[in-house]
Design a protein around this motif. Structure first.
Motif, short mmCIF file in Angstrom:
data_model
loop_
_atom_site.label_atom_id
_atom_site.label_comp_id
_atom_site.label_asym_id
_atom_site.label_seq_id
_atom_site.Cartn_x
_atom_site.Cartn_y
_atom_site.Cartn_z
N ASP A 155 0.92 -1.19 -0.09
CA ASP A 155 0.18 -0.02 0.01
C ASP A 155 0.89 1.13 0.16
OD1 ASP A 155 -2.32 -1.40 -0.30
OD2 ASP A 155 -2.52 -1.43 2.19
N PHE A 156 2.04 1.23 0.92
CA PHE A 156 2.79 2.24 0.93
C PHE A 156 3.62 2.67 -0.56
CE2 PHE A 156 7.09 4.02 1.65
CZ PHE A 156 6.91 5.04 1.95
N TYR A 157 4.00 1.57 -1.09
CA TYR A 157 4.64 1.88 -2.39
C TYR A 157 3.72 2.25 -3.59
CZ TYR A 157 8.78 -0.38 -1.00
OH TYR A 157 9.96 -0.98 -0.18
N LEU A 158 2.33 1.70 -3.51
CA LEU A 158 1.45 2.07 -4.54
C LEU A 158 1.00 3.73 -4.26
CD1 LEU A 158 -1.24 -0.61 -4.32
CD2 LEU A 158 0.27 -0.20 -6.34
N ARG A 159 0.99 3.98 -2.89
CA ARG A 159 0.82 5.35 -2.66
C ARG A 159 1.83 6.54 -3.10
NH1 ARG A 159 -2.59 9.22 -2.60
NH2 ARG A 159 -2.22 10.87 -1.12
N GLN A 160 3.01 5.96 -3.05
CA GLN A 160 4.32 6.72 -3.39
C GLN A 160 4.37 6.87 -4.89
OE1 GLN A 160 6.76 8.40 -1.50
NE2 GLN A 160 5.28 7.72 0.13
N GLN A 161 3.94 5.78 -5.56
CA GLN A 161 3.88 5.87 -7.07
C GLN A 161 2.48 6.77 -7.57
OE1 GLN A 161 3.30 1.82 -8.38
NE2 GLN A 161 5.60 1.10 -7.91
N GLN A 162 1.82 6.71 -6.71
CA GLN A 162 0.50 7.67 -7.16
C GLN A 162 0.85 8.83 -6.86
OE1 GLN A 162 -3.25 6.58 -5.03
NE2 GLN A 162 -4.34 8.30 -6.06
N LEU A 163 1.73 9.08 -5.71
CA LEU A 163 2.09 10.68 -5.44
C LEU A 163 3.10 11.20 -6.49
CD1 LEU A 163 2.56 10.62 -1.86
CD2 LEU A 163 0.78 11.89 -2.91
N LEU A 164 4.15 10.18 -6.92
CA LEU A 164 5.05 10.56 -7.94
C LEU A 164 4.24 10.87 -9.32
CD1 LEU A 164 8.06 10.67 -8.81
CD2 LEU A 164 8.10 8.38 -9.40
N LEU A 165 3.31 10.12 -9.69
CA LEU A 165 2.73 10.28 -11.02
C LEU A 165 1.91 11.66 -11.04
CD1 LEU A 165 1.22 6.57 -11.67
CD2 LEU A 165 3.10 8.12 -13.23
N GLU A 166 1.12 11.85 -9.82
CA GLU A 166 0.64 13.18 -9.64
C GLU A 166 1.65 14.49 -9.85
OE1 GLU A 166 -1.38 12.89 -5.87
OE2 GLU A 166 -2.95 11.57 -6.53
N GLY A 167 2.85 14.18 -9.21
CA GLY A 167 3.89 15.26 -9.54
C GLY A 167 4.33 15.50 -10.78
N ILE A 168 4.38 14.46 -11.43
CA ILE A 168 4.94 14.58 -12.84
C ILE A 168 3.93 15.06 -13.73
CG2 ILE A 168 5.16 13.09 -14.87
CD1 ILE A 168 6.80 11.12 -13.02
N GLU A 169 2.68 14.69 -13.22
CA GLU A 169 1.24 15.29 -14.05
C GLU A 169 1.20 16.84 -13.77
OE1 GLU A 169 -3.26 14.61 -14.83
OE2 GLU A 169 -2.33 13.61 -13.41
#
Length: 294
Positions: free
Chosen positions: A32-46
């Motif tokens: 869950d932590f990694y998924l959340r981190q990936q989601q935050l990273l994608l949101e930052g890239i967007e």
């Protein structure tokens, strides 16, 4: 004793089950932590991509504005340039001698005609002069008693300058023109009726060819000076090897950026009587003549 072993096994099983549960729980939490981190990273890239898109559109708008401004400035400079040179050379008979055919100088006669001059003659020394065969050498010897390179160059220079001075085309010059040793365009009637007021000699090279400069350019300059015909030396700013220092030693005015508007203006004003060495290269002394005084 049996019951004690049973308790030990039971307790061990409980610990194993507890450990397995903890491990599974930790892995799930980490997932869950990694998924959340990936989601935050994608949101930052967007978010960054959207910012870059906005910035790009701003730059494109600025570039479009600069292009429009450049077009307006170019139109203004072009109109101003035409006004500066307009009618400056009315009544002048000009000869153009190109001692090389590797550079584009076809805009020079257009410039001079726009300024009102008459282009009496254009002569171009073709590359063939420097690379003729033994058969051609023999033919020159049989017809004109000319055998080696030095004799050929000296004879061509003599005939060209005599043609400019007296307007009479010799048999040798006719042969050179018809056999495309030299290029020729012009109006012979101008030469026959009126003197040449100025010779424009266009040189420059891709690499060092001082021998060619001395045997052709400088010889022509000196012959013209003896016949009281003023000469100006020009070349393009992209010439790999400049002839300007050679021209300067002969005390003639020069332009080293004839392929620019400033160079074109300089040439016109030199012909009208301004002396100097104008352009952008290392041998120039001023960028452009002072037009305020004229």
């Amino acid at each position: 004793m049996v019951s004690m072993k049973y308790y030990i096994v039971t307790i061990a099983a409980l610990f194993v089950a507890l450990g397995t549960g903890i491990l599974i729980g930790v892995n799930l939490n980490e997932s869950d932590f990694y998924l959340r981190q990936q989601q935050l990273l994608l949101e930052g890239i967007e978010t960054k991509f959207n910012e870059l898109q906005v910035e790009r559109e701003s730059y494109m708008t600025e570039i479009d504005g600069l292009i429009r401004e450049k077009e307006k400035n170019s139109a203004f400079i072009d109109n101003l340039y035409k006004e500066i040179i307009k009618q400056r050379l009315v009544g002048y008979n000009i000869a153009i001698i190109k001692t090389t055919d590797i550079f584009y100088y076809d805009d020079v006669p257009i410039l001079l005609e726009e300024a009102g001059a008459n282009i009496a003659i254009e002569i171009t020394y073709k590359d063939r002069i420097f690379n003729y065969s033994e058969e051609e050498k023999l033919e020159l010897y049989e017809i004109f008693n000319i055998y080696d390179y030095n004799e050929l160059i000296a004879a061509i220079n003599d005939q060209v300058v005599n043609f400019l001075t007296f307007g009479k085309e010799s048999e040798f010059l006719t042969y050179l023109i018809e056999n495309q040793w030299i290029g020729y365009t012009g109006n012979k009637a101008i030469l026959e009726d009126s003197p040449i007021h100025y010779v424009v000699i266009a040189g420059g090279s891709l690499s060092k060819e001082a021998k060619t400069v001395e045997e052709i350019d400088l010889d022509i300059i000196n012959k013209c000076k003896k016949n009281v015909i003023p000469v100006v030396g020009i070349e393009r700013i992209d010439a790999g090897y400049s002839y300007i220092p050679y021209y300067k030693k002969e005390k003639i005015s020069t332009v080293d950026n004839i392929n620019t508007i400033m160079g074109k203006v300089s040439l016109v004003y030199i012909i009208t009587g301004i002396n100097g060495h104008f352009g952008e290269g290392e041998y120039s002394e001023n960028l452009i003549p002072s037009l305020i005084e004229y």
